[in-house]
Write a protein that holds these residues in place. Sequence first.
Motif, PDB file in Angstrom:
ATOM      1  N   GLU A  74       0.837  -1.202   0.000  1.00 30.40           N
ATOM      2  CA  GLU A  74       0.000   0.000   0.000  1.00 30.40           C
ATOM      3  C   GLU A  74       0.874   1.255   0.000  1.00 30.40           C
ATOM      4  OE1 GLU A  74      -3.252   0.296  -0.075  1.00 30.40           O
ATOM      5  OE2 GLU A  74      -4.045  -1.678   0.465  1.00 30.40           O
ATOM      6  N   VAL A  75       2.088   1.105   0.489  1.00 23.21           N
ATOM      7  CA  VAL A  75       3.024   2.233   0.552  1.00 23.21           C
ATOM      8  C   VAL A  75       4.046   2.077  -0.555  1.00 23.21           C
ATOM      9  CG1 VAL A  75       4.779   3.411   1.927  1.00 23.21           C
ATOM     10  CG2 VAL A  75       2.711   2.536   3.035  1.00 23.21           C
ATOM     11  N   ARG A  76       3.967   2.946  -1.522  1.00 17.64           N
ATOM     12  CA  ARG A  76       4.930   2.961  -2.624  1.00 17.64           C
ATOM     13  C   ARG A  76       5.640   4.308  -2.649  1.00 17.64           C
ATOM     14  NH1 ARG A  76       0.287   0.592  -4.855  1.00 17.64           N
ATOM     15  NH2 ARG A  76       0.567  -1.599  -5.480  1.00 17.64           N
ATOM     16  N   THR A  77       6.873   4.274  -3.030  1.00 13.62           N
ATOM     17  CA  THR A  77       7.668   5.503  -3.049  1.00 13.62           C
ATOM     18  C   THR A  77       6.974   6.581  -3.887  1.00 13.62           C
ATOM     19  OG1 THR A  77       9.746   4.311  -2.750  1.00 13.62           O
ATOM     20  CG2 THR A  77       9.869   6.509  -3.745  1.00 13.62           C
ATOM     21  N   SER A  78       6.745   7.728  -3.257  1.00 16.33           N
ATOM     22  CA  SER A  78       6.120   8.860  -3.958  1.00 16.33           C
ATOM     23  C   SER A  78       7.127   9.969  -4.253  1.00 16.33           C
ATOM     24  CB  SER A  78       4.975   9.431  -3.121  1.00 16.33           C
ATOM     25  OG  SER A  78       5.469   9.968  -1.890  1.00 16.33           O
ATOM     26  N   HIS A  79       8.171  10.054  -3.427  1.00 18.36           N
ATOM     27  CA  HIS A  79       9.147  11.126  -3.573  1.00 18.36           C
ATOM     28  C   HIS A  79      10.549  10.590  -3.288  1.00 18.36           C
ATOM     29  CE1 HIS A  79       5.410  13.390  -2.881  1.00 18.36           C
ATOM     30  NE2 HIS A  79       5.991  14.397  -3.503  1.00 18.36           N
ATOM     31  N   TRP A 130      26.287  21.519  -1.426  1.00 17.61           N
ATOM     32  CA  TRP A 130      25.200  20.611  -1.779  1.00 17.61           C
ATOM     33  C   TRP A 130      23.854  21.320  -1.630  1.00 17.61           C
ATOM     34  CZ3 TRP A 130      25.829  16.070  -4.123  1.00 17.61           C
ATOM     35  CH2 TRP A 130      27.039  15.392  -3.993  1.00 17.61           C
ATOM     36  N   GLN A 131      22.956  21.050  -2.570  1.00 20.45           N
ATOM     37  CA  GLN A 131      21.605  21.593  -2.540  1.00 20.45           C
ATOM     38  C   GLN A 131      20.627  20.426  -2.377  1.00 20.45           C
ATOM     39  OE1 GLN A 131      21.057  25.067  -2.786  1.00 20.45           O
ATOM     40  NE2 GLN A 131      23.292  25.084  -2.609  1.00 20.45           N
ATOM     41  N   TYR A 132      19.817  20.484  -1.313  1.00 18.68           N
ATOM     42  CA  TYR A 132      18.931  19.384  -0.970  1.00 18.68           C
ATOM     43  C   TYR A 132      17.513  19.687  -1.460  1.00 18.68           C
ATOM     44  CZ  TYR A 132      22.785  17.969   2.057  1.00 18.68           C
ATOM     45  OH  TYR A 132      24.020  17.587   2.533  1.00 18.68           O
ATOM     46  N   ALA A 133      16.821  18.658  -1.908  1.00 15.28           N
ATOM     47  CA  ALA A 133      15.467  18.841  -2.431  1.00 15.28           C
ATOM     48  C   ALA A 133      14.689  17.546  -2.299  1.00 15.28           C
ATOM     49  CB  ALA A 133      15.510  19.286  -3.897  1.00 15.28           C
ATOM     50  N   VAL A 134      13.391  17.670  -2.379  1.00 15.06           N
ATOM     51  CA  VAL A 134      12.488  16.523  -2.433  1.00 15.06           C
ATOM     52  C   VAL A 134      11.797  16.574  -3.787  1.00 15.06           C
ATOM     53  CG1 VAL A 134      10.496  15.393  -1.389  1.00 15.06           C
ATOM     54  CG2 VAL A 134      12.170  16.556   0.060  1.00 15.06           C
ATOM     55  N   VAL A 135      11.930  15.510  -4.569  1.00 15.77           N
ATOM     56  CA  VAL A 135      11.411  15.504  -5.940  1.00 15.77           C
ATOM     57  C   VAL A 135      10.453  14.334  -6.115  1.00 15.77           C
ATOM     58  CG1 VAL A 135      13.534  16.560  -6.809  1.00 15.77           C
ATOM     59  CG2 VAL A 135      13.288  14.066  -6.855  1.00 15.77           C
ATOM     60  N   PRO A 136       9.534  14.393  -7.088  1.00 12.99           N
ATOM     61  CA  PRO A 136       8.660  13.241  -7.363  1.00 12.99           C
ATOM     62  C   PRO A 136       9.479  12.007  -7.727  1.00 12.99           C
ATOM     63  CG  PRO A 136       7.872  15.214  -8.496  1.00 12.99           C
ATOM     64  CD  PRO A 136       9.219  15.558  -7.946  1.00 12.99           C
ATOM     65  N   HIS A 137       8.915  10.845  -7.487  1.00 11.47           N
ATOM     66  CA  HIS A 137       9.653   9.594  -7.689  1.00 11.47           C
ATOM     67  C   HIS A 137      10.058   9.393  -9.148  1.00 11.47           C
ATOM     68  CE1 HIS A 137       6.491   7.154  -9.697  1.00 11.47           C
ATOM     69  NE2 HIS A 137       5.689   8.023  -9.111  1.00 11.47           N
ATOM     70  N   PHE A 153       7.799   8.214   1.222  1.00 12.07           N
ATOM     71  CA  PHE A 153       6.362   8.194   0.975  1.00 12.07           C
ATOM     72  C   PHE A 153       5.772   9.383   1.720  1.00 12.07           C
ATOM     73  CE2 PHE A 153       2.028   6.946   2.237  1.00 12.07           C
ATOM     74  CZ  PHE A 153       1.474   6.715   0.983  1.00 12.07           C
ATOM     75  N   ILE A 154       5.290  10.358   0.976  1.00  7.76           N
ATOM     76  CA  ILE A 154       4.702  11.576   1.559  1.00  7.76           C
ATOM     77  C   ILE A 154       3.301  11.698   0.997  1.00  7.76           C
ATOM     78  CG2 ILE A 154       4.920  14.067   1.868  1.00  7.76           C
ATOM     79  CD1 ILE A 154       7.910  13.752   1.190  1.00  7.76           C
ATOM     80  N   THR A 155       2.327  11.533   1.854  1.00 12.23           N
ATOM     81  CA  THR A 155       0.936  11.591   1.406  1.00 12.23           C
ATOM     82  C   THR A 155       0.284  12.835   1.968  1.00 12.23           C
ATOM     83  OG1 THR A 155      -1.139  10.393   1.284  1.00 12.23           O
ATOM     84  CG2 THR A 155       0.034  10.288   3.375  1.00 12.23           C
ATOM     85  N   GLU A 156      -0.763  13.262   1.321  1.00  7.89           N
ATOM     86  CA  GLU A 156      -1.508  14.435   1.774  1.00  7.89           C
ATOM     87  C   GLU A 156      -2.982  14.179   1.556  1.00  7.89           C
ATOM     88  OE1 GLU A 156      -1.972  18.304   3.376  1.00  7.89           O
ATOM     89  OE2 GLU A 156      -0.266  16.942   3.283  1.00  7.89           O
ATOM     90  N   THR A 157      -3.725  14.019   2.647  1.00  8.66           N
ATOM     91  CA  THR A 157      -5.173  13.872   2.567  1.00  8.66           C
ATOM     92  C   THR A 157      -5.828  15.036   3.276  1.00  8.66           C
ATOM     93  OG1 THR A 157      -5.193  12.546   4.582  1.00  8.66           O
ATOM     94  CG2 THR A 157      -5.063  11.365   2.494  1.00  8.66           C
TER      95      THR A 157
END
Length: 527
Positions: A74-79, A130-137, A153-157
């Motif tokens: 149910e948990v798949r990598t999103s980012h 270094w430049q850090y970021a969170v990107v789509p998978h 895995f970052i979800t937003e409901t």
Amino acid sequence: MVLFALSVLLAACDKGLVPDPSGGLPPGDDEIPVTGAEVSHGMIVLGDKLENPYTTENMRDALVSLYPTKSRNEVRTSHLYVRFLPAGENEFEALLSAGLDLVDYPVDYEILVDGDYYRDPSLGEDSYTWQYAVVPHDFEFPDIRYEILDECFITETDPGSRGEDGIDWEAVEREAFCMTGNGDMLAPETRGPRVNPSGRITIVDDDAFGGKPVGVAGVRVRCNTFVKFSNTFTDRDGYYTIPKTFSAKNLKYRLVFKNEKGFAIGFNLILQPASASALGKGPSEGLSVTITRNSDRTLFLRSVVNNAAYDYIARCSEEDMDLTLPPGDLRIWLLSKLDASSAVMLHHKVGVSHSLVKDFLGYFASLIAFFAPDITIGTRNMDSYSDAYRATCHELAHSSHFAQVGLDYWNNYVEYILTSYVTMGGMTYGDGSGRYAGHCEVGEMWAYYLESIMYQERYGGPVPQFGTSYWFCPQIFRYLDERGMERSDFLEAMQADVTDISALQGKLSLLNPSRSRMIEQVFFRYR
């Protein structure tokens, strides 16, 4: 540093400012809340590495802990949590153009002392950090050095709701925090439904609007907990609402001085297009801050310049001043060790290609071209909102002139300023003689005139006499203004072929034939 002092010589507008009695000051009446860390404008001091609750594996473990019958799938990598090491400005700009929200510090470490920047100690001083970021998978990585640090895995409901799968993802997120030893970061479950962080960032100008706070306009507010980031711009009145909701009770808040109007305020110790001021930790419901002269001085000056530039650009509209807009992607540096301000327009390719500049700066010319400010504001002796306001208006008036006349004109302007400074013992504007003196005369008449008018419109009283002690005459524009001409009439006449005061008079008369006699009389009076 020599590099920054030399950059100001290219087009410095030296003004007399009152001394700064205090230097940096602590937060004032509406003190920025600090929880567990000191806030400074120095380098961030990192503590222990923390376990990231948002990794795919940790979120899977949390799901199974709460829902034993659910599949881990149910948990798949999103980012992806990644870091990039750009080799130069072009690569850095490519990352920004890809829409990435970059930070220069690792977000999965404890912060012992918060600050405005971080530099990886393993890297050389002549490179980006270094430049850090969170990107789509499924992010398509450009040809820039990068490392994937975590799959996440970052979800937003919607707050208080469950997903279509019947899973309360907020509860899963909270469980992941607890299982990774970060439970003390969570807000109490009894606080009610999660809300989007919101608040207001304001500033006080003691001499305007009765001293009432006004919004810090169009600035970016960023908040995060670990790899969960969100940001938005304040509106004209300083209000903001962050798009995401958060479970953590203390988020890290920052102001990023890249304005929605298309300019950025940069330079602290690390050369970046936009500076970030740490506001410390605040509640997940949002953070409101009022900035005053008694607040931290760096934050105060950045916010004043931000507002002055925002107001200037907004007022260039046809309904207001009807002026040529400054060029897009304008870079403004605040230089705390200097008094002079300038409109060097280096990011827009002025100056550094000129042989005189190269001969004078030598090795530093390539560095200035690389880091490239457009406007520099010398803040060493600035004490009040009005000091920074007038200096910013002056330089932005130059930037509108530049946008209208182009590179060749401004390179000639630069040559006169630099030659005068070098050959006349530091006289910024020279004595009005020499090649391209007319460029300086026209440009400074305009900038000092507009500075004076905008100052008077904000603070009331008589129009100040800014610039009238020099050999050029901004009072010509003031006199014509008093007799019904518009500031837009003046800038319209300041075309690329208007390279001295005689040409300016001729162009004004050509564009305003019904006023040609008055224009002739005014120019005769002051020449």
